[in-house]
Design a protein around this motif. Structure first.
Motif, PDB file in Angstrom:
ATOM      1  N   HIS A  58       0.837  -1.213   0.000  1.00 35.22           N
ATOM      2  CA  HIS A  58       0.000   0.000   0.000  1.00 35.22           C
ATOM      3  C   HIS A  58       0.861   1.248   0.000  1.00 35.22           C
ATOM      4  O   HIS A  58       0.510   2.266   0.607  1.00 35.22           O
ATOM      5  CB  HIS A  58      -0.921   0.006   1.226  1.00 35.22           C
ATOM      6  N   ASP A  78       2.043   6.641  -9.850  1.00 38.51           N
ATOM      7  CA  ASP A  78       1.606   5.776 -10.951  1.00 38.51           C
ATOM      8  C   ASP A  78       2.544   4.591 -11.123  1.00 38.51           C
ATOM      9  O   ASP A  78       2.115   3.467 -11.391  1.00 38.51           O
ATOM     10  CB  ASP A  78       1.555   6.567 -12.269  1.00 38.51           C
ATOM     11  N   ARG A 138       1.857   2.078  -8.443  1.00 37.12           N
ATOM     12  CA  ARG A 138       0.613   1.330  -8.718  1.00 37.12           C
ATOM     13  C   ARG A 138       0.804   0.372  -9.885  1.00 37.12           C
ATOM     14  O   ARG A 138       0.338  -0.772  -9.839  1.00 37.12           O
ATOM     15  CB  ARG A 138      -0.522   2.315  -8.998  1.00 37.12           C
ATOM     16  N   LEU A 149       2.647  -2.618  -8.731  1.00 36.02           N
ATOM     17  CA  LEU A 149       1.808  -3.473  -7.872  1.00 36.02           C
ATOM     18  C   LEU A 149       0.634  -4.059  -8.643  1.00 36.02           C
ATOM     19  O   LEU A 149      -0.153  -4.836  -8.097  1.00 36.02           O
ATOM     20  CB  LEU A 149       1.299  -2.663  -6.671  1.00 36.02           C
ATOM     21  N   GLY A 150       0.508  -3.665  -9.890  1.00 30.48           N
ATOM     22  CA  GLY A 150      -0.535  -4.239 -10.741  1.00 30.48           C
ATOM     23  C   GLY A 150      -1.941  -3.802 -10.366  1.00 30.48           C
ATOM     24  O   GLY A 150      -2.896  -4.577 -10.423  1.00 30.48           O
ATOM     25  N   ARG A 151      -2.087  -2.572  -9.951  1.00 28.08           N
ATOM     26  CA  ARG A 151      -3.422  -2.083  -9.607  1.00 28.08           C
ATOM     27  C   ARG A 151      -3.470  -0.568  -9.807  1.00 28.08           C
ATOM     28  O   ARG A 151      -2.435   0.077 -10.002  1.00 28.08           O
ATOM     29  CB  ARG A 151      -3.765  -2.406  -8.144  1.00 28.08           C
ATOM     30  N   GLY A 152      -4.664  -0.018  -9.744  1.00 30.24           N
ATOM     31  CA  GLY A 152      -4.805   1.432  -9.792  1.00 30.24           C
ATOM     32  C   GLY A 152      -4.772   1.988  -8.380  1.00 30.24           C
ATOM     33  O   GLY A 152      -4.293   1.324  -7.466  1.00 30.24           O
ATOM     34  N   LEU A 192      -6.020   2.852  -4.726  1.00 30.43           N
ATOM     35  CA  LEU A 192      -6.875   2.046  -3.859  1.00 30.43           C
ATOM     36  C   LEU A 192      -8.289   2.626  -3.850  1.00 30.43           C
ATOM     37  O   LEU A 192      -8.461   3.845  -3.889  1.00 30.43           O
ATOM     38  CB  LEU A 192      -6.334   2.056  -2.428  1.00 30.43           C
ATOM     39  N   ARG A 229     -11.238   1.120   0.867  1.00 34.47           N
ATOM     40  CA  ARG A 229     -10.013   0.524   1.388  1.00 34.47           C
ATOM     41  C   ARG A 229      -9.128   1.608   2.038  1.00 34.47           C
ATOM     42  O   ARG A 229      -8.520   1.383   3.071  1.00 34.47           O
ATOM     43  CB  ARG A 229      -9.266  -0.174   0.243  1.00 34.47           C
TER      44      ARG A 229
END
Lengths: 473, 223
Positions: free
Chosen positions: A63, B9, B12, B15-18, B20, B24
């Motif tokens: 995160h 960017d 993200r 980490l393979g995601r947009g 959060l 979350r």
């Protein structure tokens, strides 16, 4: 700084012939290594803390964008500034701009590996700003115009004589024949000289061991108190750090702090751990009027999610360096860049490219001591092997090495041939070396026998053969 | 694109995601209000009298000196006798928080209240807490306790009340949070005097910060 990692082999040979360096490296074993052992022994919860530290950092990395934004918001709310730097060049320019905006001519610096990584001192000097290192070890190597050879003990490659020489040259205000034979005399002189810099500096730069999202505070951990004088006395405090160092709460930081000093110097706790949140407040009698945080990426965000993701858990304690037999033999300069030892051999190729650093992943016996002592349980040997695989894929090794590896690979995939070959080799070597029990020279294996003997096999049969017999019995 | 945007960017993307989702993010932010300690060492959970003994012993192990007095009224005299025993100057710069002590009781001491200057040889400060686990003092910056007092003078004398001694660091964070938020700008954890091992790994005291740290523990409040 300009890397010389591509010259690793020549660097290493030179280091092994350097008697002063070898004398200095001999202190590692009874120093850091022994002290860590005692400190860990005294804390029964140490292993549980390692697990907790690993899990916490894994959560942060998953995160990271979120915690960085939280941290930034907190700093801004407290009247501080946050600057984002994609690479070394951008970070250098940001720091210089802050110096210029505040008319800073002399800046004091606490120890910062990120500053070394971006080559900050040379850049500031070139642009008319005088940086003064205040950590004793960093001050010594700044006078000698050389890079650190260890991430927490930058002058570990030097002895008292070297330091005295540097001081005689750099401090003409004292009589040339003053006594400087003892460490105490050297320290007292440095204390006096640097006191002047602390008081007169316009701006102070420190690194950060961590940043806390909950409070917007940055943390420095030191023993000398130089970092605190650096950040408390001048008008402007600049924190130069990298994006992976954020943690969620004070409690999370505490977990890392319980591991850090013990793993690094074997201390129960460092003398000074300081949390700094924002500039001085209206009623405060001291502290900096401006507080800046520079967040450096420089390739780290690309390491996330890949083979070297776990390396971003590193807290820069140097336990892996202190316990590495290769580092113990050649010291830090041979690695040719900022981060030496196992952590450096994993990190350096990721930050400056595998072409430049191609020898570093091979500078390991893969004995596993680094992973065994890493407080964040980073699988360093696995990642070193991974780099070696990439080197092969990218044809970075010399043709001879590739050919040998290919041959080996073919042989081990044909077990019957492999066994025949090893049986023959063992029998031959066993027979040839029967009288002396060892070989002092051997064709094609000079790299081994030039510096040590090769033991002759004592049994006439190979391991597999003996294993099979033992099983039948 | 700004540097910030590009770094976020890139994180993200790796980490393979947009970004959060808001739910979350809210969840993670809420979690910050319930910090949890991973593994507090057992040595930090002793009964209070033993915590004090451990605190004093750890201070000494970390090369600080310790003294214990029965009440606050006795602190100035204890300071005077410590300085005399060490043959140290009697000119003090004292944290404004300690202005109310009975300084007249030790007429040989010369006191000034405020932040430290480079010429000040001795400082006297209160602490926010003392941690038994490692003999660590916790000091918070503020107009009543300026940070320079902790680092500039050669000798730092810290006054701690018995009730301020706690087992582990987390207890201090809990005490410092007001409405769930940590208030101080600077928190200094101090464990023994300044030191360095940068010359041949020989540990020497008095690198850049105080050469001496003297801890005076006060058993009772008031006075």
């Amino acid at each position: 700084m300009h890397p010389t990692s591509h010259d690793f082999k020549a660097n290493a040979h030179r280091a092994m012939r350097d008697e002063a360096l070898q004398g200095a490296l001999a202190t590692l074993k009874k120093g850091f290594r022994a002290k860590r052992g005692v400190a860990v022994e005294r804390l029964p919860e140490f292993e549980a803390l390692r697990d907790a530290g690993r899990d916490m950092k894994n959560h942060v990395l998953a995160h990271l964008d979120h915690y960085l934004e939280l941290f930034e918001a907190k700093v801004l709310a407290q009247g501080g500034h946050v600057h984002w730097a994609r690479d070394a060049e951008e970070a250098r320019r940001i720091v210089l701009d802050i110096c210029r905006a505040s008319n800073a001519r002399t800046v004091t610096k606490g120890k910062s590996m990120v500053a070394e990584e971006i080559g900050l001192n040379a850049y500031l000097e070139k642009n008319g700003v005088r940086p003064v290192e205040t950590d004793l070890g960093e001050y010594i190597i700044q006078l000698r115009d050389e890079p650190p050879s260890h991430i927490i003990a930058p002058a570990i490659h030097l002895n008292r004589g070297h330091v005295a020489q540097a001081f005689v040259k750099a401090h003409p205000q004292y009589p040339a024949d003053r006594p400087l034979g003892e460490a105490r005399e050297l320290l007292d002189e440095a204390r006096e000289v640097l006191r002047e810099s602390f008081v007169t500096a316009d701006l102070g730069i420190t690194g950060a061991n961590m940043m806390i999202a909950e409070t917007g505070a940055t943390i420095i951990v030191t023993n000398e108190g130089n970092g605190d004088l650096t950040q408390t006395l001048p008008r402007v405090h600049v924190v130069l750090t990298s994006i992976e160092k954020v943690v969620p709460t004070m409690e999370d930081a505490t977990t890392v702090l319980r591991l850090l000093a013990r793993s690094a110097t074997g201390q129960e706790f460092a003398a000074y751990t300081t949390f700094s949140a924002g500039p001085r407040r209206a009623e405060d009698l001291d502290g900096p009027s401006e507080f800046h945080v520079v967040l450096l990426d420089n390739g780290r965000s690309n390491m996330l999610g890949g083979a070297f993701h776990d390396m971003l858990r590193c807290i820069r304690c140097a336990a892996c360096i202190n316990h590495c037999p290769i580092y113990g033999a050649i010291g830090g300069h041979a690695y040719g860049w900022v981060y030496p030892g196992p952590m450096g051999s994993v990190l350096t190729p990721a930050l400056i490219g595998l072409e430049e650093a191609r020898d570093l992943p091979n500078a390991s016996t893969l004995c596993g001591r680094c992973e065994a002592v890493c407080p964040m349980r980073i699988p360093l040997p696995r990642m070193l092997r991974h780099w070696r695989g990439r080197e092969f894929e990218r044809h970075l090794q010399p043709g001879r090495v590739r050919l040998a590896l290919k041959g080996w690979s073919w042989l081990v995939r044909h077990p019957t041939l492999y066994r025949l070959y090893t049986m023959a080799a063992v029998a031959t070597l066993g027979m040839l070396g029967k009288r002396r029990g060892r070989f002092t020279s051997m064709p094609m294996a000079g790299g081994w026998t030039n510096t040590r003997d090769l033991p002759a096999p004592s049994a006439r049969r190979g391991f597999m053969d003996q294993w099979a017999t033992g099983r039948r019995r | 694109m700004t540097a910030k945007r590009q770094i976020l960017d890139s994180i993200r993307g790796s980490l393979g995601r947009g970004a959060l989702p808001p739910s979350r993010r809210a969840e993670l932010e809420e979690a910050l209000n319930h910090p949890h300690a991973a593994a507090v060492p057992a040595r930090g959970t002793l009964p209070h009298p033993e915590q004090i003994a451990l605190f004093m012993a750890m201070c000494v192990e970390m090369s600080a000196s310790v003294d214990r007095v029965a009440s606050k009224a006795l602190v100035p005299a204890a300071i005077a006798s410590y300085l005399a025993s060490q043959n140290l100057p009697t000119r003090l710069v004292v944290a404004p928080a300690l202005q109310a002590l009975d300084w007249a009781a030790a007429p040989l001491l010369e006191t000034r209240f405020g932040a430290a200057l480079p010429i000040d040889p001795v400082s006297v400060t209160p602490v926010a807490a003392g941690v038994a686990e490692t003999g660590t003092l916790v000091l918070c910056s503020g107009p009543d306790s300026p940070t320079t007092l902790n680092f500039l003078p050669d000798t730092h004398i810290a006054v701690i009340e018995a009730g301020q001694v706690v087992g582990g660091y987390e207890e201090v964070w809990a005490r410092l949070r007001v409405d769930g938020r940590l208030v101080p700008r600077n928190i200094n954890m101090i464990t023994g005097p300044s030191r360095t091992g940068d010359i041949e790994q020989t540990i020497l005291l008095g690198a850049h910060g105080p050469r001496r740290l003297h801890v005076i523990l006060v058993d009772e409040h008031g006075g």
